[in-house]
Design a protein around this motif. Structure first.
Motif, PDB file in Angstrom:
ATOM      1  N   HIS A   5       1.608  28.566 -74.483  1.00  8.18           N
ATOM      2  CA  HIS A   5       0.220  28.136 -74.841  1.00  8.18           C
ATOM      3  C   HIS A   5      -0.902  28.500 -73.836  1.00  8.18           C
ATOM      4  O   HIS A   5      -2.077  28.429 -73.990  1.00  8.18           O
ATOM      5  N   ILE A   6      -0.402  29.095 -72.675  1.00  9.51           N
ATOM      6  CA  ILE A   6      -1.401  29.591 -71.699  1.00  9.51           C
ATOM      7  C   ILE A   6      -0.462  30.916 -71.293  1.00  9.51           C
ATOM      8  O   ILE A   6       0.535  30.982 -71.442  1.00  9.51           O
ATOM      9  N   LEU A   7      -1.313  31.500 -70.457  1.00  6.51           N
ATOM     10  CA  LEU A   7      -0.994  32.785 -69.743  1.00  6.51           C
ATOM     11  C   LEU A   7      -1.185  32.586 -68.130  1.00  6.51           C
ATOM     12  O   LEU A   7      -2.225  32.116 -67.782  1.00  6.51           O
ATOM     13  N   ALA A  31       0.710  19.914 -75.902  1.00 16.55           N
ATOM     14  CA  ALA A  31       1.602  21.127 -75.080  1.00 16.55           C
ATOM     15  C   ALA A  31       0.847  21.829 -74.087  1.00 16.55           C
ATOM     16  O   ALA A  31       1.358  22.248 -73.193  1.00 16.55           O
ATOM     17  N   MET A  32      -0.343  22.186 -74.539  1.00 15.38           N
ATOM     18  CA  MET A  32      -1.061  22.835 -73.759  1.00 15.38           C
ATOM     19  C   MET A  32      -1.566  22.065 -72.557  1.00 15.38           C
ATOM     20  O   MET A  32      -1.830  22.736 -71.328  1.00 15.38           O
ATOM     21  N   HIS A  33      -1.894  20.978 -72.674  1.00  9.20           N
ATOM     22  CA  HIS A  33      -2.252  20.077 -71.561  1.00  9.20           C
ATOM     23  C   HIS A  33      -1.004  20.199 -70.677  1.00  9.20           C
ATOM     24  O   HIS A  33      -1.377  20.471 -69.067  1.00  9.20           O
ATOM     25  N   ALA A  39       0.814  24.757 -64.576  1.00  6.47           N
ATOM     26  CA  ALA A  39       0.351  25.794 -63.917  1.00  6.47           C
ATOM     27  C   ALA A  39      -0.440  25.606 -62.471  1.00  6.47           C
ATOM     28  O   ALA A  39      -0.320  26.207 -61.497  1.00  6.47           O
ATOM     29  N   LEU A  40      -1.114  24.359 -62.763  1.00  4.57           N
ATOM     30  CA  LEU A  40      -1.862  23.928 -61.642  1.00  4.57           C
ATOM     31  C   LEU A  40      -1.212  23.486 -60.216  1.00  4.57           C
ATOM     32  O   LEU A  40      -1.301  23.793 -59.363  1.00  4.57           O
ATOM     33  N   LYS A  41       0.032  22.859 -60.733  1.00  2.00           N
ATOM     34  CA  LYS A  41       1.146  22.423 -59.586  1.00  2.00           C
ATOM     35  C   LYS A  41       1.559  23.524 -58.856  1.00  2.00           C
ATOM     36  O   LYS A  41       1.939  23.720 -57.822  1.00  2.00           O
ATOM     37  N   ILE A  85      -7.743  10.568 -72.642  1.00  2.00           N
ATOM     38  CA  ILE A  85      -8.765  10.758 -71.750  1.00  2.00           C
ATOM     39  C   ILE A  85      -8.145  10.429 -70.095  1.00  2.00           C
ATOM     40  O   ILE A  85      -8.054  11.345 -69.279  1.00  2.00           O
ATOM     41  N   GLU A  86      -7.389   9.246 -70.288  1.00  2.00           N
ATOM     42  CA  GLU A  86      -6.681   8.949 -69.080  1.00  2.00           C
ATOM     43  C   GLU A  86      -5.605   9.728 -68.516  1.00  2.00           C
ATOM     44  O   GLU A  86      -5.391  10.134 -67.286  1.00  2.00           O
ATOM     45  N   ARG A  87      -4.501   9.918 -69.807  1.00  2.00           N
ATOM     46  CA  ARG A  87      -3.414  11.040 -69.349  1.00  2.00           C
ATOM     47  C   ARG A  87      -3.655  12.550 -69.078  1.00  2.00           C
ATOM     48  O   ARG A  87      -3.031  13.218 -68.327  1.00  2.00           O
ATOM     49  N   PHE A  88      -4.848  12.974 -70.014  1.00  2.00           N
ATOM     50  CA  PHE A  88      -4.992  14.594 -69.506  1.00  2.00           C
ATOM     51  C   PHE A  88      -6.385  14.850 -69.035  1.00  2.00           C
ATOM     52  O   PHE A  88      -6.365  15.656 -67.955  1.00  2.00           O
TER      53      PHE A  88
END
Length: 263
Positions: A5-7, A31-33, A39-41, A85-88
């Motif tokens: 879901h991301i590149l 799934a995208m979240h 990716a950020l990690k 909101i809290e999770r993602f």
């Protein structure tokens, strides 16, 4: 890393993260979240990366939450949107703002709901001329999340923030620039390259020093004048201990371009 879901790619010190659900205007599902989190990690662990660019594939940047990913059954118990909101969303916004390197957001096309506020957590927002920001929450009885109620009054003032939040009218890129909400507007066909050119420049700069600048500016909203001066002192002390500071001074004295390593 293989994503659905991301590149994601890294080149010349720049990590490029592109939301990739164009058929759904890059709206977020769970799934995208999770892929964005991964990716950020990876970006934080990769010593090559000194700038992050966030953008979207297709004709829109992000339409916010994919409502079809939530089962809103009128006959069932109401969903707890606060959990999502809290999770993602809250962790994403906090991480983007505190990211220890510059974060550029290239907004292509529509940015609605959470997708209108995620760019505001980034450091520099470049928008395509056709881009528009829509606080669509009021259309379905919700409030602006993903930092919208915090960013908007600070960027555009309370009157304009209420206009955007209560009416949900599209704010075109040129007007967003005029209001001080974003950094720059470029022709649609130039957006990706303009963002990457800026990113490549920042990737040659003193990364830790830039991170300290971000921290000082962000925390200024929460500090009184004296506390902010103390923070400037403390961050300047740390900046003065970096190799980039030594290189910057040496290059200045030798009248040559500095070669910063981000150290």
């Amino acid at each position: 890393m293989n994503f659905e879901h991301i590149l994601y790619s890294v080149d010349s010190g720049v990590a490029l993260l592109s939301l990739n659900r164009p058929s759904a205007l890059n709206s977020f599902n769970e799934a995208m979240h999770l892929e964005v989190q991964q990716a950020l990690k990876a970006t934080l662990k990769d010593e090559r990366v000194r700038v992050l660019v966030l953008t979207g594939e297709g004709r829109g940047f992000c339409a916010g939450q994919d409502l079809s990913d939530r089962n809103v059954d009128p006959t069932a118990e109401s969903p707890d949107l606060g959990l999502s909101i809290e999770r993602f969303y809250n962790p994403l916004i906090k991480q983007l703002q505190a990211f220890p390197m510059p974060v550029i957001c290239a907004v292509n096309g529509v940015a609605a709901g959470a997708g209108a506020n995620i760019p505001l957590a980034c450091d520099l927002v470049i928008a395509a001329r056709s881009a528009k920001f829509i606080q669509a929450f009021c259309k379905i009885g919700l409030i602006p999340d993903s930092g919208g109620t915090w960013f908007l009054p600070r960027l555009v003032g309370m009157a304009r923030a209420k206009q955007l939040a209560l009416l949900g009218e599209p704010l075109m890129a040129e007007k967003a620039l005029e209001w001080g909400m974003i950094y720059r507007v470029v022709d649609d066909q130039d957006l990706r390259e303009e963002a990457l050119t800026l990113a490549r420049h920042l990737a040659t700069q003193p990364t830790k020093g830039l991170a300290y600048i971000k921290r000082a500016l962000n925390q200024s909203f929460d500090h009184d004048f004296s506390t902010q001066l103390d923070l400037e002192r403390d961050l300047q002390r740390m900046a003065g201990q970096t190799q980039d500071y030594r290189e910057g001074v040496k290059a200045f004295m030798e009248k040559r371009p500095a070669e910063f390593k981000g150290e």
